[in-house]
Design a protein around this motif. Structure first.
Motif, PDB file in Angstrom:
ATOM      1  N   GLU A  47       0.829  -1.198   0.000  1.00 27.57           N
ATOM      2  CA  GLU A  47       0.000   0.000   0.000  1.00 27.57           C
ATOM      3  C   GLU A  47       0.865   1.251   0.000  1.00 27.57           C
ATOM      4  O   GLU A  47       1.899   1.308   0.666  1.00 27.57           O
ATOM      5  CB  GLU A  47      -0.894   0.009   1.239  1.00 27.57           C
ATOM      6  N   ALA A  48       0.417   2.265  -0.748  1.00 25.54           N
ATOM      7  CA  ALA A  48       1.181   3.504  -0.842  1.00 25.54           C
ATOM      8  C   ALA A  48       0.933   4.435   0.334  1.00 25.54           C
ATOM      9  O   ALA A  48       1.694   5.367   0.556  1.00 25.54           O
ATOM     10  CB  ALA A  48       0.844   4.223  -2.146  1.00 25.54           C
ATOM     11  N   ARG A  54       0.528   6.316  -7.822  1.00 23.03           N
ATOM     12  CA  ARG A  54       0.297   5.447  -8.982  1.00 23.03           C
ATOM     13  C   ARG A  54      -1.020   5.799  -9.646  1.00 23.03           C
ATOM     14  O   ARG A  54      -1.228   5.504 -10.820  1.00 23.03           O
ATOM     15  CB  ARG A  54       0.287   3.977  -8.541  1.00 23.03           C
ATOM     16  N   LYS A  55      -1.920   6.431  -8.889  1.00 21.34           N
ATOM     17  CA  LYS A  55      -3.249   6.764  -9.403  1.00 21.34           C
ATOM     18  C   LYS A  55      -3.458   8.265  -9.581  1.00 21.34           C
ATOM     19  O   LYS A  55      -4.353   8.680 -10.320  1.00 21.34           O
ATOM     20  CB  LYS A  55      -4.314   6.219  -8.448  1.00 21.34           C
ATOM     21  N   ALA A 200       6.615  22.186 -14.753  1.00 24.46           N
ATOM     22  CA  ALA A 200       5.861  21.247 -13.914  1.00 24.46           C
ATOM     23  C   ALA A 200       5.311  20.091 -14.736  1.00 24.46           C
ATOM     24  O   ALA A 200       4.762  20.295 -15.831  1.00 24.46           O
ATOM     25  CB  ALA A 200       4.721  21.979 -13.217  1.00 24.46           C
ATOM     26  N   GLU A 201       5.448  18.877 -14.213  1.00 23.26           N
ATOM     27  CA  GLU A 201       4.959  17.679 -14.888  1.00 23.26           C
ATOM     28  C   GLU A 201       4.674  16.598 -13.846  1.00 23.26           C
ATOM     29  O   GLU A 201       5.104  16.691 -12.693  1.00 23.26           O
ATOM     30  CB  GLU A 201       5.994  17.177 -15.898  1.00 23.26           C
ATOM     31  N   LYS A 202       3.946  15.591 -14.276  1.00 30.40           N
ATOM     32  CA  LYS A 202       3.629  14.464 -13.381  1.00 30.40           C
ATOM     33  C   LYS A 202       4.909  13.853 -12.839  1.00 30.40           C
ATOM     34  O   LYS A 202       5.879  13.665 -13.586  1.00 30.40           O
ATOM     35  CB  LYS A 202       2.821  13.405 -14.145  1.00 30.40           C
ATOM     36  N   ASP A 203       4.912  13.555 -11.546  1.00 33.21           N
ATOM     37  CA  ASP A 203       6.053  12.975 -10.846  1.00 33.21           C
ATOM     38  C   ASP A 203       7.236  13.938 -10.772  1.00 33.21           C
ATOM     39  O   ASP A 203       8.375  13.520 -10.508  1.00 33.21           O
ATOM     40  CB  ASP A 203       6.514  11.665 -11.487  1.00 33.21           C
ATOM     41  N   ALA A 241       6.373   6.196  -2.774  1.00 35.66           N
ATOM     42  CA  ALA A 241       5.603   5.108  -2.167  1.00 35.66           C
ATOM     43  C   ALA A 241       4.755   4.357  -3.192  1.00 35.66           C
ATOM     44  O   ALA A 241       4.261   4.962  -4.150  1.00 35.66           O
ATOM     45  CB  ALA A 241       4.709   5.679  -1.068  1.00 35.66           C
ATOM     46  N   PRO A 242       4.624   3.024  -3.010  1.00 32.75           N
ATOM     47  CA  PRO A 242       4.980   2.235  -1.833  1.00 32.75           C
ATOM     48  C   PRO A 242       6.457   1.861  -1.723  1.00 32.75           C
ATOM     49  O   PRO A 242       6.844   1.170  -0.785  1.00 32.75           O
ATOM     50  CB  PRO A 242       4.125   0.986  -1.991  1.00 32.75           C
ATOM     51  N   ALA A 243       7.274   2.284  -2.691  1.00 28.42           N
ATOM     52  CA  ALA A 243       8.713   2.063  -2.541  1.00 28.42           C
ATOM     53  C   ALA A 243       9.250   2.950  -1.415  1.00 28.42           C
ATOM     54  O   ALA A 243       8.665   3.985  -1.097  1.00 28.42           O
ATOM     55  CB  ALA A 243       9.428   2.390  -3.848  1.00 28.42           C
ATOM     56  N   LYS A 244      10.348   2.536  -0.842  1.00 25.69           N
ATOM     57  CA  LYS A 244      11.052   3.336   0.146  1.00 25.69           C
ATOM     58  C   LYS A 244      12.391   3.770  -0.441  1.00 25.69           C
ATOM     59  O   LYS A 244      13.023   3.007  -1.178  1.00 25.69           O
ATOM     60  CB  LYS A 244      11.249   2.548   1.446  1.00 25.69           C
TER      61      LYS A 244
END
Length: 253
Positions: A47-48, A54-55, A200-203, A241-244
């Motif tokens: 879980e993030a 991701r969404k 500015a851009e996603k991510d 997230a969900p990566a660390k």
């Protein structure tokens, strides 16, 4: 040695092609080991948390080289707008001069990170000097907040294998950026705002400095426009997230 047997013109063409190919690999992040947030997320399970990038269309506001005299006003703005940020703090003449602001940054839910003690270029230092630059700030922040940072940003974004190894040893991931307003070169808040919005851009990871006069006045307009465009503001750990964040790894959109 095929280069030696070709004509001078052909050698120039081959050299140009190789140069372009190398540049493309570097820009794509394939040759330098740098990890994009989306790539980190795609390799992780679980879980993030309350914000799932991701969404959502996420973007991270980050501020370098503070805290300074304008940081309390910046925190007021972020609190009013309910926007979390990541602060890469400088130790000497900043963390040590504004301990209450450091505590406030942490208490209000922002990510507190490391930007070295004196802003020396880490790639020009010996390993023990790199270790000292990072460790002194780690210790100072932990004394004030009770938590040791897990992220650092090398001054000028300059890193190499030695910096990476020391960062890994100290439990620090390295965080670069995708857009900077170059607010160190202007006091024009409208220009800072426009430069930020243009990139500015996603991510994305936005680099600003809360120590320059034109920056904090630009922040409300940046936030308002990016919210209008549908962006969700997150800290760098939330972006991954969900990566660390893995110690030593260099993260860059």
């Amino acid at each position: 040695m095929p280069f030696a047997t070709t004509s001078p013109v052909r050698r120039k063409v081959i050299a140009s092609v190789l140069a372009v190919a190398s540049l493309a690999l570097a820009l794509g992040g394939c040759s330098d080991g740098r990890v994009a947030p989306a790539s980190a997320r795609s390799d992780a399970k679980g879980e993030a948390g309350p914000v799932d990038c991701r969404k959502l269309t996420c973007i991270a506001l980050t501020f370098d080289a503070g805290p300074g005299k304008d940081t309390p006003r910046l925190l007021d703005i972020l609190k009013e707008e309910k926007v979390p940020a990541t602060f890469f703090l400088l130790g000497s003449k900043h963390v040590d001069r504004h301990p209450d602001v450091v505590r406030r940054i942490a208490a209000e839910g922002h990510e507190v990170a490391n930007h070295t003690w004196t802003h020396r270029i880490l790639t020009e230092l010996e390993p023990d000097e790199i270790r000292q630059e990072l460790s002194r700030t780690q210790d100072a922040i932990e004394r004030l907040t009770g938590r040791r940072p897990t992220l650092m940003r090398p001054p000028q974004g300059r890193t190499d294998d030695t910096v990476t190894e020391v960062s890994r040893e100290l439990g620090l991931a390295q965080v670069l950026w995708s857009v900077t307003a170059k607010d160190y070169s202007t006091t024009d808040s409208a220009l800072i705002r426009q430069r930020t919005l243009d990139g500015a851009e996603k991510d994305g990871i936005i680099l600003l400095h809360d120590i320059y006069d034109g920056t904090v006045p630009a922040v409300p307009g940046i936030i308002a426009e990016l919210k209008k465009r549908g962006f969700t503001f997150v800290t760098v750990p939330q972006l991954l997230a969900p990566a660390k964040a893995e110690p030593g790894t260099v993260y860059r959109p």
